[in-house]
Structures are given as structure tokens and as C-alpha cells.
Design a protein around this motif. Sequence first.
Motif, mmCIF file in Angstrom:
data_model
loop_
_atom_site.group_PDB
_atom_site.id
_atom_site.type_symbol
_atom_site.label_atom_id
_atom_site.label_comp_id
_atom_site.label_asym_id
_atom_site.label_seq_id
_atom_site.Cartn_x
_atom_site.Cartn_y
_atom_site.Cartn_z
ATOM 1 N N GLY A 375 -1.998 -13.331 -0.003
ATOM 2 C CA GLY A 375 -2.546 -12.223 -0.761
ATOM 3 C C GLY A 375 -1.849 -11.837 -1.912
ATOM 4 O O GLY A 375 -2.991 -10.622 -1.762
ATOM 5 N N MET A 376 -1.518 -12.250 -2.493
ATOM 6 C CA MET A 376 -1.201 -11.961 -4.073
ATOM 7 C C MET A 376 -1.961 -11.870 -4.796
ATOM 8 O O MET A 376 -2.985 -12.540 -4.752
ATOM 9 N N THR A 377 -2.395 -10.743 -5.560
ATOM 10 C CA THR A 377 -3.525 -10.954 -6.744
ATOM 11 C C THR A 377 -3.226 -12.022 -8.168
ATOM 12 O O THR A 377 -2.398 -11.687 -7.899
ATOM 13 N N MET A 378 -4.173 -12.260 -8.606
ATOM 14 C CA MET A 378 -4.064 -12.890 -9.481
ATOM 15 C C MET A 378 -4.716 -12.231 -11.019
ATOM 16 O O MET A 378 -5.316 -12.393 -11.425
ATOM 17 N N PRO A 379 -3.175 -11.545 -11.054
ATOM 18 C CA PRO A 379 -3.346 -10.849 -12.666
ATOM 19 C C PRO A 379 -4.260 -11.903 -13.850
ATOM 20 O O PRO A 379 -2.857 -12.996 -13.773
#
Length: 403
Positions: A375-379
Motif C-alpha cells: 500500500g505504499m505510494t511510489m513518489p
Amino acid sequence: MAETKSHIGTQNKKGQTYTDPWKMLNEAPRKPSFYTGSEVIKEAIRRASCDVMIAYPITPQSEAAALIGELFAEGYIGDYFRGESEFAVMSQCAGAAFGGARVFTTTAGPGTMRAMENFPMWAGARLPIQMIVTCRGINSPLSIQPDTLEIAYLLNTGMLVWHAETAQDFFDWILKGYMVSEEPDVHLPLALCCDGFFVTHTKDVVNLTPTDMCLPPYDPYRSPVPCMDMECPPVRMMRDPFVMKSNYISYATHASWQQEVWAAVERSRKHTIHWLDGLIDTENADAEVMIVASGTAVSQGREAIRLLDDEGVRCGLVKVKSLRPWPGEEIREATKNAKHIFVPEFNVTGWLAKEIKATIPNSERVHAGPHVCGGMTMPPEIIVSEIKTALGLRSESLAGRGS
């Protein structure tokens, strides 16, 4: 064979006109609307002439399933009900499709995994069911956040598998998906995937076709295998003597049929290219640095390319739209000039990078990553940092990002 009467130009009970699908999706006027991905699923199904929708709640697809229930109440779907579990839902979808219905369902994460046994059965029975997969984490500890690991499990079921980047993809591809999967030389189920929450619960401007147009109804008698009737029940294959009396014939039958299923996946290629305007999209295909991605990682890749361009680094992009059929030839051609190929993914295993490595010559060019999962975002700065590090360029630390 009896002549099939065309429904084009006639109306359904809601006053929608059955419209030539190509004209509806490519020539009809479009209205910009500000919708979440879940609302877009509802709007696509409003126009899809679906006979049956079977639902079971699991985040993040529950909202879409509930909204389609509203369509049933409004009279746009023939039948709608909730199953007892995800496994039950997929089994009931099979029963409806065996009976000649156009079937739609949705699932996500652990629900996909619980139902997994049904998907090779769908493919082997040549059932053109469409299933939306709003991908989420499947690992323990529990996560309801976006993660695309479940796609890796779907790739070898015999289903068609597409991976949408945006809500606009979702709207168009649901309708186009039925056109591909119901072709007589294909007639396979379709898993239309997106990255849950990133697509389903965010709003975007989506250009919608008129609500008074809809797809022509499904004709089950164009199927390469008979739909269920009193003479052709779905269990007939298991009653036949070759299964009960001859192991050798049983082995040969099932082996040849599995090959036929995968041949049908390949035959879908020309139809998928026709409706999706190619299996991939490319930008700056002559660049020596390329990003190859699917789903919302494509959007992050686009922003990374913009940031790199500001620093004088030219980078290209390959958006993979269809995973099955796999665009091997297209990816080889699009990456032939690349010295470095980066594959950002929202999962820990890097299944897309593995597919690409197995496809192209000089696969050491492929950098499997960056990866984020659970669920982490990917900057996009993470993609930029990985590319600059591989190129031997100085990259600023991201530790203070946002401070």
C-alpha cells in the motif's frame, strides 16, 4: 444454423439503443464527468447490456459492487445477487455463463485468492465472464491497500489479463473487453485489473459515451462450445466414458484442451490490438533509458520522465496495457535502443520485470524496480533516484522530502 437477427438500432426496456460497439466507443460524442473509479465501473456497466452481476463485499471493490446493485434496482441489469463467499461468487458466475448470460463481477486481494480455483475452470469451459480486479495486498499482516501481487497469480490461469492505468481506461476497457472476450475464436474470461484505491477511490475527469447507447446483447450461440441446455449440461464432460474408463484418453483430451485455451489467448491478440489500439503505448521509444510499466506505475513513470527531463536526462516510456496476451514482440521493438530498462512495480516480487526479462535479448539491461508494496505510494522521485544511481549520476537523498 438459424439466422441471427441483429439488435443494432433497436431499444431495450430502459430506452437505450443497441449501438454498433465501434461507433459507440470511437465515434459517439463524449461527455466529461468527474467520477471515482468505482463510479466509472457503474457507468460502464450501465452501457454494457449485462445479464447477471454477482457480488461479495471486499475492500476496495465493495463500492463498485454496491453501485451496480443500484443499476439492478433501476432496471439496467437482468439479475443481481450476493454470493456466500468469493469462491461461491465465481462458481455462480460460471453457472450463469454456462446458461448463456453476459456476466460481470468484481473482486480484490484475498477475495481473488480465495476464488482462484474457479479461474482456470472459467477458461477451460470457455466462459467469457468479465471480472474487475481492484488489486490490494494479499500478504499477512493484513493490508487493504494497493498492491498488485495478485496479478502474478492470474497470469497463468488461461484468462485474458489487462491492467488499466486510469479511470478512463477502466470505462473504455470494460466495454471493449466484452467485444474481445466474446469473439468466437477467443471466448475466454477477462480479468481487468487496476490498482485499488489509486483508481477506485480517487476522482478524475472521464469522457463518457451517451447513456442512451448500449452494447448489443450477448449471443451465446456464437460460442465455440455449446451453452448449457437440456442436451448439453456442463457436467457432460465428466460423465463421458473417456474420463471414467481410459486414463490415457483422459490425459490426451485434457492436455490438448489446455493447449487450445492458450491458443485462444493468442488468437485474442488481433482483437485486443484492434480495440485497445495496440497492446502497448510508447513515448520517446528511441531513448537509451526506458521505463516499462503497467497500471498506475505508468502515471508515476510519466512524472519521473518530466523530472528527469528537467535535469537533462532523456527517458522513454512503455505502457503495457495487455498482460495476456503478452506483447513480447512489441516490447522487444520498443526497447531495442535502450541501454537501461527500469520496471517500477507496486509489488515485492517484480512479476512484470520477470516477464520482460524472459522476453527481450540482453536482459541484463532490465532493472527490476523500484518496488513498493503493502500500500505504499511510489513518489516519482524514487524512480528518478534509481535511474540516476544506475547511470552513475549524483542523486539527492530523499530523507528530507516534504520537510
